[in-house]
Enzyme design. Structure first.
Site, short mmCIF file in Angstrom:
data_model
loop_
_atom_site.label_atom_id
_atom_site.label_comp_id
_atom_site.label_asym_id
_atom_site.label_seq_id
_atom_site.Cartn_x
_atom_site.Cartn_y
_atom_site.Cartn_z
N GLY A 1 77.16 69.39 81.95
CA GLY A 1 76.34 68.19 82.50
C GLY A 1 76.21 67.28 81.40
N CYS A 2 75.73 66.07 81.66
CA CYS A 2 75.57 64.95 80.56
C CYS A 2 74.26 65.58 79.92
CB CYS A 2 75.28 63.75 81.05
SG CYS A 2 74.30 63.77 82.50
N TYR A 3 73.12 65.59 80.63
CA TYR A 3 71.83 66.12 79.85
C TYR A 3 72.05 67.42 79.19
CZ TYR A 3 68.89 62.40 82.31
OH TYR A 3 68.68 61.02 82.69
N THR B 1 74.79 68.58 77.74
CA THR B 1 75.61 68.35 76.57
C THR B 1 74.83 68.02 75.41
OG1 THR B 1 77.38 67.96 78.07
CG2 THR B 1 77.59 67.01 75.72
N ALA B 2 74.21 66.75 75.64
CA ALA B 2 73.15 66.30 74.44
C ALA B 2 72.12 67.15 74.06
CB ALA B 2 72.67 65.02 74.93
#
Lengths: 337, 337, 337, 337
Positions: free
Chosen positions: A145-147, A149-150
């Site tokens: 997911g995007c969150y 990953t970061a």
């Protein structure tokens, strides 16, 4: 690997959503790819940007026409397509949440649904910089997911080194552009409601990505404390920042963190640890597959980390193509910038 | 008129839409108003911003509780409420298109519907700077549309003086912030679709306001040519600009236009004719009831006029309150800035 | 206090900056104020928006013409004007940082300059909701900074109750619209650089407001831990959010926080503690003098607080007028919304 | 032309401005290019985005290291570099205005300066879709301005067919994102001044591009009337729209225009004439080298044309690379999307 290698025939499901559009846009410039189809039930018959194709309904796509499929479908729908494609011998790169969690129990808890194909939960988690060794040549991958990953890229060197104070909360104040909320119109995503605004949502431990992040943190550092995670909707189209605050073990001086991060990421083509004093911003990464990280030691004992990605590229489509490259034996950076 | 005059009891129908919200916001600060109710079927039960009220369903509002109603309802629905309120002896300020056109035929043509109360089409058109003499003490008024307001105020001195070349087209390239499209979420108004974009719509002579604008132009100058009108959606929340290009009669030098406009608008509290060389912009007017006008003579024969308003204030709620002030005998500027 | 009371004659120094513009805009609508002058060295001779005045140079303003001055000047310059005005018997409301800190040492540390009038450092700190008892009828006040206002209002009920875990860091992830950076053009504030971007700055403990915030925290709770403070520049014009993360004492359950906050702020006209589950956003407060606060208890031991203001209103001009009202004996809400 | 052809060694002057940055970004992905240097006096020593280079001062660049230079310098400075490079046998692609006008008199009129190298005014005008036959294999090219590119592509089929009414004004209401104004910070380009705003500038016939546009119109249709041209600054980073209104000859029905345009542009890789009823918007073209055109016939006699480009790509860097490809014998679309 040479230029003369035959092209991979690729299909993209859910290609009209924001992540799906970026998958198509990237693949259309990829040197080793031929896009065979792009599906969308809502936009069937309309032209697919950056290609000569038209969207076709999901059910009209022929799996025999492709070597690989990208699934940019809603969770729930995605696992079913993954199972079918796999049964046809087609490789699967799944951008949904369906293959990311490790157990049906966890899926039930965070997605309030029974997982349709629990066997698929063994699919490797495609956070390349952490799991690269597990990803070469596999047939199916779960794109993070995007969150997550970061957040995970921002924490990875600390977690691997075991220098975070046990049981101290890991605080993540996150901010995302609006494409992260998808393409379906909703009252709170109507232009005049978002314009000029900034708003937290799913604060504390309510967001579904908490489960995914804590699962992966736990694999790297079993003593890590609970995640406190508040995402915010920012009035831009793309960009995602996680602002992370951690308490370090007494024997690890915060000022040593920059060196730790530079060593961890020195050879990574897509991770940029910024010079001391610089701060990572959306402009460092939008429209690229990069993650920019900046570090601020505080009072010797705390570390503030800013980790930034393009939510649609490194947080979705770009990372998916990075995994595709590993699966197919291409240069990991092929087609990416 | 003194401070000791009893307050007008006012009801606002459709108070959760953007124009309705601004009606409430302005009335809440108005020195001679007590807001009795604010209706919204979609948001019934929720708090009404800037007040201590809660939204009530349209049908729960009591006309006996009010002296005046503002109708910020969709066209079609509005005429019915206007007729009912009028029958109860309540004054009506209608922000919809239902009372603006002069004939049922015109309404049928532009709104593709049979007018529900054709007798109401005799209602005066509340463009105060043009029709002030007709508006004092009336019981019902049609508040002009947003594009017609900016366009007609931009053209009025020329039309009244009869200096536009007969039959030459009047070209209006218009731009509006997104609140002009209403509060209902739609795919093309979804935040990521509008962000960074600029798009024309209803180009040429397709927009419904063409009928309203040409009707009012015709009353001032029967020889005026056809309107060519292209509105654009601009990625801001509020603000509306009409960029007008006209061909003048040979005996009227374009360089005389600034003097003509200054004389026409010298005494107007809400019309600002900018100094020569300055250009009217959204910042001159947003959050106010003002219309800013700048003039550029070209080659002696053409005039380029920029006329700018806040689409929700002078283009809707503010102009509605300006009319309310005239109806009730208050200072025309009461409650407005 | 009646309507017939004579108007206060007010001068505004630094009236062309963003805070100064808002001071003028608010005072122009204030029922008990006559604006005598508005100064600006850069814009002398140009019209002052929302008034009939023209800007005059700072040195052309006559202190004998006024009862009160608002100083919206850069730090350093402001203290000198404050001393002069005070010597003329004129009341002073200072929006700069010059009168906020308690000691010349602290001023030297955070502003890298010798304080020009250390005696003025005894000026009361105008955070009304905390210090109201000290502010009635005074002759000079230091208006708090924007970040300190949101942060301290967000923490005040906890600090007063003494329920924050001693020595645990207080983490504040803050976000501000660009007017907070002032009106002078700079490369990093050039439109295309900010558009679409989000960027941290002065991270950790580098921002000057850290000194001001810790000073005021210390007065309320001497055991509080260090502040970790990272502000971010957000691509909007106005709005300021502080996202605060605190660790509570074991004997204070996080779930009791909402009740604590509601009691603390129940009678405050400008503080809105949102219902459980709602999240405070810029839209709750921009163009108003309100502070909106939302609370998210986490795991019983942590509290996440979101405290939001308009950086130019409650964070500057509005709070300045709120102090002016107290000084002059007007209703605290006069002229404010 | 094969993949084995040696790479062109390219230098970019003025590479830190917005157009220069996009030249570098495009060339960095170009299959036949090696970037030898990128110059910037203001940013010398800093890293060049999308490359491994650092900016060097203009005067430190070695012309013997390159086959081709792109000049993204201010007018005045550019002609001098062009003359020097040409004298060294280096091909020149000039993005400034210095080589666009045909006479020193015209340059004096529009740029208020004596042209430093009038002999260079014979350089071909690189509007590829109009002048392609003149551009193959040349050694120097003048890249058209952003507004001229969109305007001329929008008018070209009409001008070539000779169907515009002689002497009737050609009205162009243009809108540009803020990167079109350059990277130097200025008060009116400061973020809070632009945010939420829309403003005309250089209205009527004051903008320098009027001279360039009328020069090129005159070559295609000597009877065309005067240009009335009002550009507007739009609060986005990139995108440029020209909204064109023309009066047609009586024997050319406006409804025939779509067919005329489709035939004219059918084979063009970068010109998209949209389907009837669709309207060209920024989203059709940003980050690409395309020009999207939509057509609205009005009352049979008038045509409204919307022509849209990315001001930095087709309006500058992309068109420059398109010319480079023609000069060097590469596929015209190489490196462009």
């Amino acid at each position: 690997m040479t230029e003369s290698q035959p092209l991979q025939r690729v299909g993209v499901y859910g290609a009209s959503g924001y992540a799906g559009q970026d998958v198509v846009r990237i693949l259309a410039q990829h040197p080793h790819v031929e896009i065979a189809f792009a599906t969308s039930d809502n936009y069937a018959g309309e032209p697919v940007p950056a290609t000569d194709l038209q969207y076709i309904p999901h059910d009209d796509a022929s799996l025999s026409a492709v070597d690989v499929v990208f699934l940019a479908l809603p969770h729930g729908a995605s696992a079913r397509r993954a199972a079918t494609a796999s049964a046809h011998g087609v490789k699967v790169i799944d951008l949904s949440a369906d293959l990311r969690l490790d157990s049906a129990e966890s899926y039930q808890r965070w997605y309030s649904a029974t997982h349709p194909h629990p066997a698929l939960l063994a699919t490797p988690y495609g956070l390349v910089e952490v799991n690269r060794a597990l990803l070469h040549g596999v047939d199916m991958v779960a794109v993070p997911g995007c969150y997550p990953t970061a957040t995970l890229l921002g924490l990875y060197p600390l977690l691997r080194a075991g220098v975070i104070l046990p049981d101290a909360p890991i605080i993540v104040d996150a901010k995302s552009g609006v494409t992260g909320a998808g393409r379906a119109p909703k009252p709170h995503l109507h232009f005049p409601e978002v314009y000029g605004n900034l708003t937290p949502y799913a604060a504390g431990r309510a967001h579904r990505h908490v489960g995914e992040i804590e699962q992966e943190i736990g694999k790297l550092d079993a003593d890590a404390g609970a995640l406190i995670f508040t995402p915010h909707l920012v009035a831009v189209d793309r960009g995602l920042m996680t602002s992370i605050y951690v308490h370090l073990k007494p024997d690890f001086p915060a000022d040593d963190a920059p060196t730790l991060y530079r060593r961890a990421y020195d050879a990574e083509p897509f991770i940029d640890v910024l010079p001391d004093g610089a701060q990572a911003s959306f402009k460092h990464v939008v429209h690229t597959n990069h993650c920019a990280i900046s570090l601020t030691p505080v009072n010797g004992r705390y570390l503030h980390i800013t980790s930034v990605i393009d939510n649609l590229v490194k947080g979705a489509a770009g990372q998916a193509v990075q995994n595709f490259n590993l699966m197919c034996g291409f240069a990991e950076t092929a087609g990416l910038c």
